[in-house]
Design an enzyme around this catalytic site. Sequence first.
Site, PDB file in Angstrom:
ATOM      1  N   THR A  30     -17.103 -12.995 -28.551  1.00 35.91           N
ATOM      2  CA  THR A  30     -17.274 -11.634 -28.069  1.00 35.91           C
ATOM      3  C   THR A  30     -17.780 -11.564 -26.648  1.00 35.91           C
ATOM      4  OG1 THR A  30     -17.853 -10.975 -30.286  1.00 35.91           O
ATOM      5  CG2 THR A  30     -18.592  -9.533 -28.567  1.00 35.91           C
ATOM      6  N   LYS A  62     -17.718  -3.312 -32.663  1.00 36.56           N
ATOM      7  CA  LYS A  62     -18.888  -4.176 -32.523  1.00 36.56           C
ATOM      8  C   LYS A  62     -20.131  -3.396 -32.138  1.00 36.56           C
ATOM      9  CE  LYS A  62     -15.839  -7.861 -31.113  1.00 36.56           C
ATOM     10  NZ  LYS A  62     -15.503  -8.907 -30.152  1.00 36.56           N
ATOM     11  N   GLY A  76     -21.337 -13.090 -32.508  1.00 33.40           N
ATOM     12  CA  GLY A  76     -21.618 -14.166 -33.454  1.00 33.40           C
ATOM     13  C   GLY A  76     -20.811 -14.019 -34.723  1.00 33.40           C
ATOM     14  N   SER A 198     -12.515 -13.076 -26.348  1.00 35.78           N
ATOM     15  CA  SER A 198     -12.644 -11.628 -26.197  1.00 35.78           C
ATOM     16  C   SER A 198     -11.303 -11.037 -25.804  1.00 35.78           C
ATOM     17  CB  SER A 198     -13.680 -11.284 -25.125  1.00 35.78           C
ATOM     18  OG  SER A 198     -14.852 -12.027 -25.312  1.00 35.78           O
TER      19      SER A 198
END
Lengths: 268, 217, 205
Positions: A30, A62, A76, A198
Site C-alpha cells: 500500500t 483502506k 499491511g 500500490s
Amino acid sequence: MAGLSFDNFQRNKFLVSKGFGQPMATSTGTTIVGCKFNGGVIIAADTRATAGSIVADKNCEKLHRLSPKIWCAGAGTAADTEMVTQLIASNLELHSLSQRRQPRVITALTLLKQHLFKYQGHLGAYLIVAGNDPTGAHLMSVQAHGSTDIGEYQSLGSGSLAAMAVLETGWKPNMTKEEAMKLCADAIESGIWNDLGSGSNVDLCVMEVGKDAELHRNYLTPNVRSEKLKSYKFDRGTTAVLRSSIHDVLDVEETVITFGNDAMEVDA
Amino acid sequence: MNGISVDINHLKKGEVSMGTSIMAVTFKDGVILGADSRTTTGSYIANRVTDKLTQIHDTIYCCRSGSAADTQAVADMVKYYMQMYASQLPIDEKPTTSVVANIFQEVCYNNKDNLTAGIICAGYDDKVGGSVYSIPIGGSIHKQDYAIAGSGSGFIYGWCNENYKPNMEKDECVQFIKTALSEAMKWDGSSGGVVRMVILDKNGVERLIYYPHEIKV
Amino acid sequence: MSDPSSINGGSALAMVGKDCVAIACDLRLGSQSLGLANNFEKIFKINDKVMMGLTGLASDVTTLHELFRFKNNLYELREERKIEPSTFANLVSSTLYEKRFGPWFTGPLVAGLDKHNKPFICGFDSIGCIDYAKDFVVSGTASDQLYGMCEGLYQPNLEPEDLFETISQSLLNAVDRDTLSGWGAIVYIITKDKVIKKVLRTRQD
C-alpha cells in the site's frame, strides 16, 4: 467462545512441518499518507489489494472510520487492519458513551498501540491515525509492533518511500486545505505509479476542525479501464448443459395499508 | 531457552528500532538529557524528528534506546505507575528519581527475555538534586554522574571520559552534550537528525533543539 | 503443491448480472494429481437468495459448510428472518478471523440478492478479509486463470440467460488450464423469483 481461537494452530504447524506452506493472506501492499494543514488534517490511500503478485481487489477501501471525526488509513495484512480497526472503533464508541465525551485521537492511538504491542507484531497492521477532537487536529502513526510516531506529515506502506519523497519536497508549514489535499493526492499518485504494490485510485479524507469529516472516495481515478470496443457476449445455448433444475422462490412481500377515515367507510 | 546464553540482540522482523545516541549528564543545578532524533526500519529512516526524551513525571525524564515499541510500552507503564504512586503521596511530596529508575529496572529485569530496551533515567528532585541512572539491556541498574547509551555511544566513550567535569555550569554542560552527540551522530549511521535536550533543575523543565546546520563537527 | 489449499483442487466464481447473480464451481475432488470424485459440489445454499462457494482443503470445505449451516440456523431461530447476504458475509469474515493464527485453508465466496433484490457478491482470503466487488469474484486453484477469463469476458448488466453463458465459459475455459480443477461443473443463477441450477458438460480428463 469469545476472542481468538488457536484450535487449528497445532494442526497447521504439523502441516508446515510436513512441508506444506501457509496460505497467502491478502495484503495491502500500500501507499498511505497523512498531512496536517491550517485548521485540520488529511489522510489518503491508494485502492489496490494484492495476494502475492495477483491484484485481488482493484478498488478496495483502506480508509477506515474509528469514530465520526477520527479516521485511519491501513497498510499491511488486509484482514488485520480491518479487524483491529473495527475492534478499536467499537471500544472507542463504548468509551465515549461511558465518559459522555467525544473520543480523542490519542485515546484511539493508545488503544491501538497497546493491542498491537500485546500481539508482538504478529498482527500485521500499520496505521496512520488522524482526526479532530476537543484538543484540536492530530496526526499520528502506529506500526505493527506497537510503536507510535507523531508528525506534521506521515507515510506508510510499501509505497511510503515514493510518497515520502513527494511529501519531503512539497511540504511547507501552514498549508491551506486545498494545498494539503493536492500534496496528499500527489504523494499517493507517486506510490501508484512507482510502487508495484500500490495502484488504481486515490481515496482521501479531510478532517477540518469544527466540521464533519468528509470522505472523498475515489478522489482521483487515474486508471480508468477503457471500455471494450466490442462485446464478448455469447450466443444463448453456447454452453452444453447436461441437466437443469429450477427452484421457485416464494417471496413474502409486505405492504403497509394505512387506514384513513375514508377507508373505514365500507358501506358508503 | 538457555538461561546462560540469551539472545538479547535480536529485533523481530521489520521492527522499528532506535539505533540511537542518547546521554544524560548531571551538572551543578540539576541534570540535562540529550538525544538524537533518528528512528530506523532496516536502512530506511522511518522518522527523522523523533522525540526520544520521554516525560515520566514533572521533572523526571528518560532516554529510550533499542526497540521503539518496547521502550514506549515500558515508558507508558512506568508513567502510569508514577501517576498512581504520586497521587498517594502527601501533597507537598513528589516522586524521586531513584524510585522511577528502580521501577524501570524492575520492569526491564522481569521481562528481559521479551524486551530490547536500553534506558537512561534522569531527573531532578528536591531531596538529591539531579541524578542519572543507566538501565541497560538485561535489567541491571547503575547510578552514575553521567551516562551514555545507544549504538552511537561507542564512539564517544573516550571523549566523554576525557572531557566530563563534575559540577559543570549549565551552558558548559549543554556544550558538552552537544559536542558529544554531534560526534556520535557523525560516526554512527543509525543516529542523526537534530539534537534534542531537556534541562531539569529547580526551575522545572526547559527544552532545547539544535538543527543540523547549528551543529558544526 | 505444498500448500494445503491446493491438495484437493477445485475452483469457484461468482458474477453480478442485471437483477441477478450467478455462482459456479467445478466438481473435482482429488488428492494431488489423483482424481477421487467427480461429484464434490463446492457451492452451498444458505437460504433461497444467499449461496456460498467454498474452495480449498476439502476437509475444511466440509467442516465450514457444517459450521455455517449451524450458524445460519441459529441466526434464523434468533432473528426469525432470513439472513441478508451482506450480514452473512460479515459472519463469514469474523468466523474466519477467529482462526487468525491457525486459519482454515479455504477461500470462500458469497453471492445473493438482498431484501430489495439488489445483487451482492464478495470473496474472502483465508483469514477473513472481505473483497467487495461490483463485477466478479474468484477462488480456488484456477483463480489466476479465472481472473484472466473474467477480466476478458465480463460485462455489466447481463440478463440471467446471458450471465449463465458468460460465467460458464469463464469457468470452463479457466479450469481447462488447471490440472487440479474440472471433472464437471455446476452453475446457479439466482433471480428474484427462482434459482436455476445447471450441470454443465465438461471435459473429463
